[in-house]
Design a protein around this motif. Structure first.
Motif, PDB file in Angstrom:
ATOM      1  N   PHE A 180      -1.988  41.798 -79.882  1.00  0.00           N
ATOM      2  CA  PHE A 180      -0.605  42.046 -79.483  1.00  0.00           C
ATOM      3  C   PHE A 180       0.326  41.141 -80.303  1.00  0.00           C
ATOM      4  CE2 PHE A 180      -3.014  43.420 -75.750  1.00  0.00           C
ATOM      5  CZ  PHE A 180      -2.501  44.707 -75.606  1.00  0.00           C
ATOM      6  N   ILE A 181       1.029  41.774 -81.224  1.00  0.00           N
ATOM      7  CA  ILE A 181       1.913  41.093 -82.155  1.00  0.00           C
ATOM      8  C   ILE A 181       3.355  41.533 -81.891  1.00  0.00           C
ATOM      9  CG2 ILE A 181       2.445  40.695 -84.598  1.00  0.00           C
ATOM     10  CD1 ILE A 181      -0.331  39.672 -83.789  1.00  0.00           C
ATOM     11  N   GLU A 182       4.294  40.602 -81.974  1.00  0.00           N
ATOM     12  CA  GLU A 182       5.713  40.965 -81.876  1.00  0.00           C
ATOM     13  C   GLU A 182       6.066  41.859 -83.066  1.00  0.00           C
ATOM     14  OE1 GLU A 182       8.094  40.578 -79.794  1.00  0.00           O
ATOM     15  OE2 GLU A 182       7.763  38.792 -78.563  1.00  0.00           O
ATOM     16  N   SER A 183       6.178  43.154 -82.821  1.00  0.00           N
ATOM     17  CA  SER A 183       6.421  44.104 -83.907  1.00  0.00           C
ATOM     18  C   SER A 183       7.110  45.341 -83.357  1.00  0.00           C
ATOM     19  CB  SER A 183       5.099  44.500 -84.578  1.00  0.00           C
ATOM     20  OG  SER A 183       4.314  45.290 -83.703  1.00  0.00           O
ATOM     21  N   ASP A 184       7.403  46.278 -84.254  1.00  0.00           N
ATOM     22  CA  ASP A 184       8.052  47.531 -83.841  1.00  0.00           C
ATOM     23  C   ASP A 184       7.168  48.318 -82.882  1.00  0.00           C
ATOM     24  OD1 ASP A 184      10.144  46.880 -85.552  1.00  0.00           O
ATOM     25  OD2 ASP A 184       9.270  47.966 -87.238  1.00  0.00           O
ATOM     26  N   MET A 185       5.851  48.192 -83.046  1.00  0.00           N
ATOM     27  CA  MET A 185       4.935  48.985 -82.228  1.00  0.00           C
ATOM     28  C   MET A 185       4.794  48.443 -80.802  1.00  0.00           C
ATOM     29  SD  MET A 185       1.768  50.199 -84.616  1.00  0.00           S
ATOM     30  CE  MET A 185       2.008  51.281 -86.022  1.00  0.00           C
ATOM     31  N   THR A 186       5.111  47.169 -80.586  1.00  0.00           N
ATOM     32  CA  THR A 186       4.932  46.580 -79.262  1.00  0.00           C
ATOM     33  C   THR A 186       6.249  46.347 -78.523  1.00  0.00           C
ATOM     34  OG1 THR A 186       4.944  44.327 -80.173  1.00  0.00           O
ATOM     35  CG2 THR A 186       2.803  45.417 -79.956  1.00  0.00           C
ATOM     36  N   LYS A 187       7.365  46.750 -79.120  1.00  0.00           N
ATOM     37  CA  LYS A 187       8.669  46.415 -78.532  1.00  0.00           C
ATOM     38  C   LYS A 187       8.903  47.079 -77.180  1.00  0.00           C
ATOM     39  CE  LYS A 187      11.130  49.961 -81.225  1.00  0.00           C
ATOM     40  NZ  LYS A 187      12.158  50.179 -82.279  1.00  0.00           N
ATOM     41  N   ASN A 188       8.203  48.198 -76.900  1.00  0.00           N
ATOM     42  CA  ASN A 188       8.420  48.895 -75.637  1.00  0.00           C
ATOM     43  C   ASN A 188       7.359  48.585 -74.586  1.00  0.00           C
ATOM     44  OD1 ASN A 188      10.751  50.279 -76.585  1.00  0.00           O
ATOM     45  ND2 ASN A 188       9.450  51.776 -77.628  1.00  0.00           N
ATOM     46  N   LEU A 189       6.465  47.651 -74.871  1.00  0.00           N
ATOM     47  CA  LEU A 189       5.406  47.306 -73.929  1.00  0.00           C
ATOM     48  C   LEU A 189       5.898  46.284 -72.913  1.00  0.00           C
ATOM     49  CD1 LEU A 189       2.337  46.967 -76.344  1.00  0.00           C
ATOM     50  CD2 LEU A 189       3.053  48.967 -75.022  1.00  0.00           C
ATOM     51  N   SER A 190       5.190  46.210 -71.777  1.00  0.00           N
ATOM     52  CA  SER A 190       5.491  45.217 -70.757  1.00  0.00           C
ATOM     53  C   SER A 190       4.892  43.880 -71.192  1.00  0.00           C
ATOM     54  CB  SER A 190       4.897  45.659 -69.405  1.00  0.00           C
ATOM     55  OG  SER A 190       5.128  44.685 -68.423  1.00  0.00           O
ATOM     56  N   LYS A 191       5.687  43.090 -71.885  1.00  0.00           N
ATOM     57  CA  LYS A 191       5.163  41.895 -72.548  1.00  0.00           C
ATOM     58  C   LYS A 191       4.759  40.792 -71.586  1.00  0.00           C
ATOM     59  CE  LYS A 191       7.718  42.955 -76.738  1.00  0.00           C
ATOM     60  NZ  LYS A 191       8.801  42.590 -77.669  1.00  0.00           N
ATOM     61  N   ASP A 192       5.434  40.684 -70.439  1.00  0.00           N
ATOM     62  CA  ASP A 192       5.092  39.628 -69.481  1.00  0.00           C
ATOM     63  C   ASP A 192       3.654  39.754 -69.011  1.00  0.00           C
ATOM     64  OD1 ASP A 192       7.622  38.577 -69.678  1.00  0.00           O
ATOM     65  OD2 ASP A 192       8.379  39.537 -67.861  1.00  0.00           O
ATOM     66  N   GLU A 193       3.239  40.975 -68.711  1.00  0.00           N
ATOM     67  CA  GLU A 193       1.870  41.194 -68.247  1.00  0.00           C
ATOM     68  C   GLU A 193       0.860  40.942 -69.365  1.00  0.00           C
ATOM     69  OE1 GLU A 193       0.836  41.773 -65.119  1.00  0.00           O
ATOM     70  OE2 GLU A 193       2.939  41.422 -64.630  1.00  0.00           O
ATOM     71  N   GLY A 201      -1.596  32.525 -74.395  1.00  0.00           N
ATOM     72  CA  GLY A 201      -0.376  32.504 -73.607  1.00  0.00           C
ATOM     73  C   GLY A 201       0.879  32.973 -74.305  1.00  0.00           C
ATOM     74  N   LYS A 202       0.743  33.682 -75.405  1.00  0.00           N
ATOM     75  CA  LYS A 202       1.917  34.196 -76.115  1.00  0.00           C
ATOM     76  C   LYS A 202       1.501  35.331 -77.039  1.00  0.00           C
ATOM     77  CE  LYS A 202       1.575  30.919 -79.968  1.00  0.00           C
ATOM     78  NZ  LYS A 202       2.291  29.914 -80.795  1.00  0.00           N
ATOM     79  N   LEU A 203       2.486  36.145 -77.415  1.00  0.00           N
ATOM     80  CA  LEU A 203       2.231  37.179 -78.411  1.00  0.00           C
ATOM     81  C   LEU A 203       2.122  36.544 -79.786  1.00  0.00           C
ATOM     82  CD1 LEU A 203       4.666  40.090 -77.435  1.00  0.00           C
ATOM     83  CD2 LEU A 203       2.303  39.767 -76.742  1.00  0.00           C
ATOM     84  N   GLY A 204       1.400  37.201 -80.674  1.00  0.00           N
ATOM     85  CA  GLY A 204       1.327  36.734 -82.049  1.00  0.00           C
ATOM     86  C   GLY A 204       2.573  37.128 -82.814  1.00  0.00           C
TER      87      GLY A 204
END
Length: 236
Positions: A180-193, A201-204
């Motif tokens: 899970f990387i901070e990117s265009d593909m993950t911008k709509n995911l529920s990041k807290d979960e 403990g953090k996104l890449g």
């Protein structure tokens, strides 16, 4: 001067990869599909050692034009980074045939096309690095991503097979599997979960991926062949 061809260059990960190689003095052939995101590459626009190449990499003829233009500019391609990718996530029962087809062609066919075309130059020069951007979804699967997971699993298997064909020709072929990387593909995911589930403990970051790609594209990785390097913060 060494050169690198990077597909999917306008996204966060592609841009980070371009910056990493540029910092090391590489000439850049940056491939994009949509004019809408071309402004993301403005920092390179006045650099004579950077070219911008538009192409839909689902199409073999367009891949041929992209590779020909890069070879015309630099004379050779030392590193190929197959980073173009897309998602069309849906549960399988709701997934349209076109959703499956588009993702497979963009994520997997493009790797075949680009690798096949660039390999001729690498074999001639007896040197080359091919890095295919896969995903941990291609290793463990992910609900709602039958198309994406299948495409990335295919990229990993393709990588292993091609590596065995060309390893003795001084050509390294490896895959990188981000989590899970901070990117265009993950911008709509529920990041807290997602963050709660990650040991780190953090996104890449895109830079985390770029640093690994730069390593695989260097001679420091000369004894690494046919592997999927996982960059996921301990997720799997």
């Amino acid at each position: 001067m060494k050169s690198v061809l990077i597909s999917g260059a306008t996204g966060k990960i592609g841009l980070a990869i371009a910056r990493a190689f540029k910092k090391e003095g590489y000439g850049l052939a940056l491939v994009y599909r949509s004019e809408n995101k071309l402004s993301n590459l403005d920092e390179f626009k006045n650099d004579e050692n950077v070219i911008f190449l538009r192409g839909d990499l689902k199409n073999f003829e367009e891949c041929q034009k992209v590779v020909d233009a890069a070879l015309e500019k630099f004379g050779k391609i030392d590193v190929l980074v197959n980073n173009a990718g897309m998602t069309k996530d849906k549960l399988l029962l709701r997934m349209k045939v076109e959703d499956f087809k588009d993702v497979i062609e963009t994520n997997l066919y493009s790797v075949f096309y680009m690798s096949k075309l660039v390999l001729k130059s690498m074999l001639k020069n007896k040197y080359g690095k091919i890095i295919n951007i896969a995903s941990i979804s291609g290793i463990v699967g992910n609900p709602g991503q039958c198309n994406y997971s299948a495409s990335k699993a295919g990229v990993i298997a393709f990588t292993k097979s091609l590596s065995k064909e060309v390893a003795r020709k001084n050509i390294n072929v490896n895959a990188l599997a981000p989590g899970f990387i901070e990117s265009d593909m993950t911008k709509n995911l529920s990041k807290d979960e997602i963050v709660k589930s990650l040991p780190v403990g953090k996104l890449g970051s895109a830079e985390d991926v770029a640093n690994a790609v730069l390593f695989l594209g260097s001679d420091k990785a000369s004894y690494i062949h046919g592997k999927e390097i996982i960059v996921d913060g301990g997720a799997i």
